[in-house]
Design a protein around this motif. Structure first.
Motif, PDB file in Angstrom:
ATOM      1  N   ILE A   1       0.869  -1.185   0.000  1.00 23.60           N
ATOM      2  CA  ILE A   1       0.000   0.000   0.000  1.00 23.60           C
ATOM      3  C   ILE A   1       0.897   1.223   0.000  1.00 23.60           C
ATOM      4  O   ILE A   1       1.846   1.298   0.767  1.00 23.60           O
ATOM      5  CB  ILE A   1      -0.869  -0.021   1.280  1.00 23.60           C
ATOM      6  N   ALA A   2       0.598   2.160  -0.883  1.00 22.75           N
ATOM      7  CA  ALA A   2       1.466   3.338  -0.989  1.00 22.75           C
ATOM      8  C   ALA A   2       0.665   4.609  -0.784  1.00 22.75           C
ATOM      9  O   ALA A   2      -0.554   4.622  -0.836  1.00 22.75           O
ATOM     10  CB  ALA A   2       2.141   3.355  -2.360  1.00 22.75           C
ATOM     11  N   LYS A   3       1.405   5.675  -0.534  1.00 23.34           N
ATOM     12  CA  LYS A   3       0.768   6.977  -0.349  1.00 23.34           C
ATOM     13  C   LYS A   3       0.776   7.796  -1.623  1.00 23.34           C
ATOM     14  O   LYS A   3       0.152   8.845  -1.700  1.00 23.34           O
ATOM     15  CB  LYS A   3       1.501   7.759   0.736  1.00 23.34           C
ATOM     16  N   ARG A   4       1.563   7.393  -2.586  1.00 25.61           N
ATOM     17  CA  ARG A   4       1.643   8.127  -3.850  1.00 25.61           C
ATOM     18  C   ARG A   4       1.337   7.212  -5.025  1.00 25.61           C
ATOM     19  O   ARG A   4       1.742   6.054  -5.023  1.00 25.61           O
ATOM     20  CB  ARG A   4       3.061   8.668  -4.044  1.00 25.61           C
ATOM     21  N   ASP A   5       0.671   7.789  -6.024  1.00 19.65           N
ATOM     22  CA  ASP A   5       0.342   6.996  -7.208  1.00 19.65           C
ATOM     23  C   ASP A   5       1.619   6.524  -7.903  1.00 19.65           C
ATOM     24  O   ASP A   5       2.604   7.243  -7.941  1.00 19.65           O
ATOM     25  CB  ASP A   5      -0.463   7.852  -8.206  1.00 19.65           C
ATOM     26  N   ASN A   6       1.567   5.339  -8.409  1.00 22.56           N
ATOM     27  CA  ASN A   6       2.742   4.846  -9.125  1.00 22.56           C
ATOM     28  C   ASN A   6       2.365   3.748 -10.100  1.00 22.56           C
ATOM     29  O   ASN A   6       1.277   3.189 -10.049  1.00 22.56           O
ATOM     30  CB  ASN A   6       3.792   4.350  -8.139  1.00 22.56           C
ATOM     31  N   LEU A   7       3.321   3.485 -10.968  1.00 21.22           N
ATOM     32  CA  LEU A   7       3.100   2.526 -12.042  1.00 21.22           C
ATOM     33  C   LEU A   7       3.881   1.259 -11.712  1.00 21.22           C
ATOM     34  O   LEU A   7       5.077   1.311 -11.461  1.00 21.22           O
ATOM     35  CB  LEU A   7       3.620   3.133 -13.356  1.00 21.22           C
ATOM     36  N   ILE A   8       3.195   0.128 -11.713  1.00 22.07           N
ATOM     37  CA  ILE A   8       3.876  -1.142 -11.436  1.00 22.07           C
ATOM     38  C   ILE A   8       4.091  -1.850 -12.766  1.00 22.07           C
ATOM     39  O   ILE A   8       3.165  -1.966 -13.575  1.00 22.07           O
ATOM     40  CB  ILE A   8       3.013  -2.038 -10.526  1.00 22.07           C
ATOM     41  N   ASP A   9       5.302  -2.343 -12.973  1.00 25.24           N
ATOM     42  CA  ASP A   9       5.581  -3.015 -14.226  1.00 25.24           C
ATOM     43  C   ASP A   9       4.868  -4.357 -14.265  1.00 25.24           C
ATOM     44  O   ASP A   9       4.893  -5.125 -13.305  1.00 25.24           O
ATOM     45  CB  ASP A   9       7.085  -3.213 -14.402  1.00 25.24           C
ATOM     46  N   VAL A  10       4.247  -4.638 -15.412  1.00 27.26           N
ATOM     47  CA  VAL A  10       3.463  -5.868 -15.546  1.00 27.26           C
ATOM     48  C   VAL A  10       4.347  -7.107 -15.373  1.00 27.26           C
ATOM     49  O   VAL A  10       3.870  -8.176 -15.003  1.00 27.26           O
ATOM     50  CB  VAL A  10       2.705  -5.883 -16.902  1.00 27.26           C
ATOM     51  N   SER A  11       5.664  -6.963 -15.574  1.00 29.79           N
ATOM     52  CA  SER A  11       6.527  -8.136 -15.410  1.00 29.79           C
ATOM     53  C   SER A  11       6.528  -8.623 -13.952  1.00 29.79           C
ATOM     54  O   SER A  11       6.789  -9.792 -13.695  1.00 29.79           O
ATOM     55  CB  SER A  11       7.947  -7.843 -15.895  1.00 29.79           C
ATOM     56  N   LEU A  12       6.214  -7.745 -13.016  1.00 28.70           N
ATOM     57  CA  LEU A  12       6.138  -8.193 -11.623  1.00 28.70           C
ATOM     58  C   LEU A  12       4.937  -9.121 -11.405  1.00 28.70           C
ATOM     59  O   LEU A  12       5.013 -10.109 -10.681  1.00 28.70           O
ATOM     60  CB  LEU A  12       6.039  -6.984 -10.684  1.00 28.70           C
ATOM     61  N   LEU A  13       3.841  -8.796 -12.082  1.00 29.92           N
ATOM     62  CA  LEU A  13       2.665  -9.667 -12.017  1.00 29.92           C
ATOM     63  C   LEU A  13       3.002 -11.025 -12.660  1.00 29.92           C
ATOM     64  O   LEU A  13       2.663 -12.082 -12.131  1.00 29.92           O
ATOM     65  CB  LEU A  13       1.504  -8.990 -12.755  1.00 29.92           C
ATOM     66  N   GLU A  14       3.705 -10.970 -13.773  1.00 33.55           N
ATOM     67  CA  GLU A  14       4.088 -12.208 -14.459  1.00 33.55           C
ATOM     68  C   GLU A  14       5.041 -13.045 -13.606  1.00 33.55           C
ATOM     69  O   GLU A  14       4.948 -14.273 -13.582  1.00 33.55           O
ATOM     70  CB  GLU A  14       4.724 -11.869 -15.813  1.00 33.55           C
ATOM     71  N   PHE A  15       5.919 -12.369 -12.888  1.00 33.78           N
ATOM     72  CA  PHE A  15       6.822 -13.085 -11.992  1.00 33.78           C
ATOM     73  C   PHE A  15       6.015 -13.911 -10.989  1.00 33.78           C
ATOM     74  O   PHE A  15       6.304 -15.084 -10.733  1.00 33.78           O
ATOM     75  CB  PHE A  15       7.729 -12.086 -11.254  1.00 33.78           C
ATOM     76  N   HIS A  16       4.971 -13.293 -10.448  1.00 32.70           N
ATOM     77  CA  HIS A  16       4.206 -13.987  -9.411  1.00 32.70           C
ATOM     78  C   HIS A  16       3.409 -15.174  -9.942  1.00 32.70           C
ATOM     79  O   HIS A  16       3.248 -16.170  -9.248  1.00 32.70           O
ATOM     80  CB  HIS A  16       3.302 -13.008  -8.660  1.00 32.70           C
ATOM     81  N   VAL A  17       2.922 -15.070 -11.167  1.00 35.28           N
ATOM     82  CA  VAL A  17       2.164 -16.219 -11.672  1.00 35.28           C
ATOM     83  C   VAL A  17       3.129 -17.354 -12.021  1.00 35.28           C
ATOM     84  O   VAL A  17       2.840 -18.530 -11.802  1.00 35.28           O
ATOM     85  CB  VAL A  17       1.245 -15.853 -12.859  1.00 35.28           C
ATOM     86  N   ARG A  18       4.300 -16.992 -12.508  1.00 35.79           N
ATOM     87  CA  ARG A  18       5.313 -18.006 -12.807  1.00 35.79           C
ATOM     88  C   ARG A  18       5.691 -18.761 -11.534  1.00 35.79           C
ATOM     89  O   ARG A  18       5.773 -19.984 -11.502  1.00 35.79           O
ATOM     90  CB  ARG A  18       6.547 -17.279 -13.333  1.00 35.79           C
ATOM     91  N   GLU A  19       5.909 -17.978 -10.487  1.00 33.89           N
ATOM     92  CA  GLU A  19       6.330 -18.581  -9.228  1.00 33.89           C
ATOM     93  C   GLU A  19       5.262 -19.529  -8.685  1.00 33.89           C
ATOM     94  O   GLU A  19       5.570 -20.623  -8.221  1.00 33.89           O
ATOM     95  CB  GLU A  19       6.607 -17.461  -8.220  1.00 33.89           C
ATOM     96  N   ASP A  20       4.010 -19.124  -8.782  1.00 32.02           N
ATOM     97  CA  ASP A  20       2.937 -19.957  -8.248  1.00 32.02           C
ATOM     98  C   ASP A  20       2.709 -21.196  -9.116  1.00 32.02           C
ATOM     99  O   ASP A  20       2.565 -22.304  -8.613  1.00 32.02           O
ATOM    100  CB  ASP A  20       1.653 -19.119  -8.131  1.00 32.02           C
TER     101      ASP A  20
END
Ligand code: ATP
Ligand code: MG
Length: 559
Positions: free
Chosen positions: A317-336
């Motif tokens: 959870i952050a206090k400022r808006d930010n952009l998360i790279d979609v590769s982080l989401l892909e990392f998590h599905v790969r790991e699972d």
């Protein structure tokens, strides 16, 4: 990281501080408040994980509340989809509530406000009201109707409710402060007339309460202790509190609004309005198109609830808006999926291999491990025969020593099977290799215990037996947009940045063990990536979605 060792986020600090200063733990209550005007997306997943995560952490109830105050945009289809998605993520809500359940209570309170001279009916057109709002530096001007008598206001408001006026003819406004430095406090609109049937209240109402008037009072009715919303509502907090103060009973919990940053994901858009455009303009095939950043699209693509929840918890959870790279989401599905998906062999760009010294009328089964991550290994049988497919890119006539795959005169092991040697490349008239003739070492079968079976060769290739393989459709996906922030390109519409190659449909060949698999089942195609079975599959034709490649092909481009 274990929950205990993770430091508290600022939202948890707020709650901890409240508990320290005497707020009773048993009064903690949260809610997730979607507006049913579209399908949930990955940004909502952050809010769901925050609210339901707090519920789990503090053993407190969490309501699912539909903020359904705008019948022009809301539909039952969206309500159903939202419930499905939250449940699929693995969360259980305490109560299913609707802001529309509170229409009568909100109306009664509004009447009270009129009686206390804190609300009035304004009969000007919306343009005039907007003009009188002023600017952040210039105070607003009073409406000529601001000082209507209580009686006249009550009568008009009643008539608004009774359907005596056309849409837009009057509004009810709170009477606060036209000179407030917070423009939202300059007599905000509480009700508007809208002759439109509502998906739950049907035509019972033709006046509908505005978000600001509804949200806080709904929190209060449900006795939500902490109401978390995204940063764009920070300025609304003053109004949220003002509305609450008008109705609060001091013996009850006064909900506290706090804001956190919206999560944006690169190479896509996370706004229901923009996602709706993709659907309506036929850019994608519906809300659950596997290229969509919706929960239903991610599910169809092969994402798991854990992969999405782990992603949400990692970005926090952050206090400022930010952009998360979609590769982080892909990392998590790969790991699972690495833990969960059984391995199979599938060939996507087939090249025929003929093992010339393997008997023509023979076939046999080799044993293959289902998933090396399993605690107790399980195995399956994979058919092997004289004619196989390997990937085109796994063969070259000539290659340097760093090419560990098959080349003429070289050896590789066929996964779970034999060592083969390439003897001859057969070509078509244009010189393309269309077939490779190989010989195999009959003593080298994996797991057979012979010295030859232990022999090390550099490369191991996946393969399928042509006569046993199942021909399937494979849908490969790429980023939907070509730039990280398609909706933040100066003066351009986000649709100008669509990736024309976001969907690629090919034919693939997979080992026959998939025949019994069900829609949604996940697999790792060894050496390629993770796939699942799409709902478009039929008994005649199985359809696979490529969830993600085995490696991050974007981050690691060969130089
Ligand atoms: P959209 O712009 O996509 O329509 P919204 O905020 O209007 O989003 P709601 O249905 O009102 O959508 O959102 C429900 C909850 O989810 C709200 O508390 C909202 O603040 C939160 N939320 C919406 N989008 C995001 C996001 N990108 N990141 C984090 N939380 C979000
Ligand atoms: Mg909203």
């Amino acid at each position: 990281m274990a929950e205990e060792t993770k430091s508290l986020n600022f939202i948890e600090h707020i709650i901890e501080d409240d508990l320290k200063t005497g707020f009773p733990k048993e009064n903690l209550r949260f809610r997730f408040p979607p507006e049913p005007n579209g399908y949930l997306h990955i940004g909502h997943a952050s809010s769901i994980c925050l609210n339901f995560g707090l519920g789990e952490k503090y053993n407190a109830p969490v309501n699912l509340r539909f903020d359904d105050t705008n019948p022009a945009k809301e539909e039952q289809e969206y309500v159903d989809a939202i419930k499905r998605d939250v449940a699929w993520l693995g969360y259980e809500w305490d109560e299913e509530r609707y802001a529309s359940d509170y229409f009568q209570q909100l109306y009664d309170w509004a009447v009270e406000l009129i009686k206390q001279r804190k609300a009035y009916v304004d009969s000007q057109p919306s343009e005039a009201i907007a003009e009188q709002k002023g600017t952040p530096t210039k105070p607003g001007t009073d409406s000529p109707y601001r000082n209507r008598s209580v009686e006249e206001n009550l009568e008009l408001f009643q008539q608004m409710k009774d359907g005596k006026f056309d849409s837009g003819a009057h509004v009810l406004r709170a009477k606060i402060d036209m000179a407030s430095s917070n423009m939202l406090m300059r007599d905000p609109i509480m009700y508007r007339i809208l002759h439109k049937a509502h998906h739950r209240t049907n035509t019972d109402w033709c006046i509908y309460p505005m978000y600001d008037w509804t949200h806080g009072e709904s929190d209060y009715i449900e006795q939500v202790s902490h109401s978390f919303c995204t940063l764009e509502f920070a300025m609304h907090r003053e109004l949220y509190n003002w509305f609450l103060e008008q109705v609060i009973d001091s013996k009850k919990v006064q909900p506290k609004q706090r804001e956190f940053a919206r999560r944006n994901l690169s190479h896509t858009v996370v706004s229901k309005r923009k996602l709706l455009r993709l659907v309506e303009e036929g850019v994608v095939n519906g809300w659950d198109d596997p290229r969509m950043p919706t929960i239903s699209g991610l599910r169809r693509r092969g994402y798991t609830p854990d992969s999405i929840k782990n992603f949400a918890h990692t970005i926090g959870i952050a206090k400022r808006d930010n952009l998360i790279d979609v590769s982080l989401l892909e990392f998590h599905v790969r790991e699972d999926l690495n833990k969960k998906a059984p391995r199979i062999m599938g060939v996507l760009n087939p090249l025929k291999v003929v093992i010339t010294n393997y008997p023509e009328d023979t076939e046999e089964y080799v044993e293959a491990e289902n998933n090396p991550e399993e605690e107790v290994p399980t195995f399956r049988e994979v058919p092997f025969s004289r004619e196989l497919y390997i990937e085109q890119e796994d063969f070259r006539e000539e290659a340097n020593r760093k090419f560990f795959r098959l080349k003429l005169g070289g050896e590789v092991r066929l996964k779970n099977a034999y060592i083969i040697k390439a003897e001859k490349a057969i070509k078509d008239d244009e010189g393309n290799v269309i077939e490779v003739h190989c010989t195999y070492d009959p003593l080298s079968k994996s797991g057979s215990g012979t010295p030859e079976s232990q022999r090390k060769v550099k490369g191991t290739l996946h393969w399928v037996s042509i006569k046993h393989a199942k021909e399937v459709e494979v849908r490969e996906y790429d980023r939907l947009f070509t730039v990280p922030e398609p909706d933040r390109q100066e003066g351009k519409d986000f649709l100008e940045f669509l990736n024309p190659d976001s969907l690629n449909v090919i034919k693939g060949y997979v080992e026959p063990s998939v025949a019994d698999a069900k829609i949604g089942d996940h697999f790792q195609f060894q050496r390629i990536g993770y796939f699942n079975i799409d709902k478009d599959s039929t008994p005649e034709k199985m359809v696979f979605n490529k969830t993600v490649g085995l490696r991050d092909s974007w981050a690691k481009i060969d130089k």
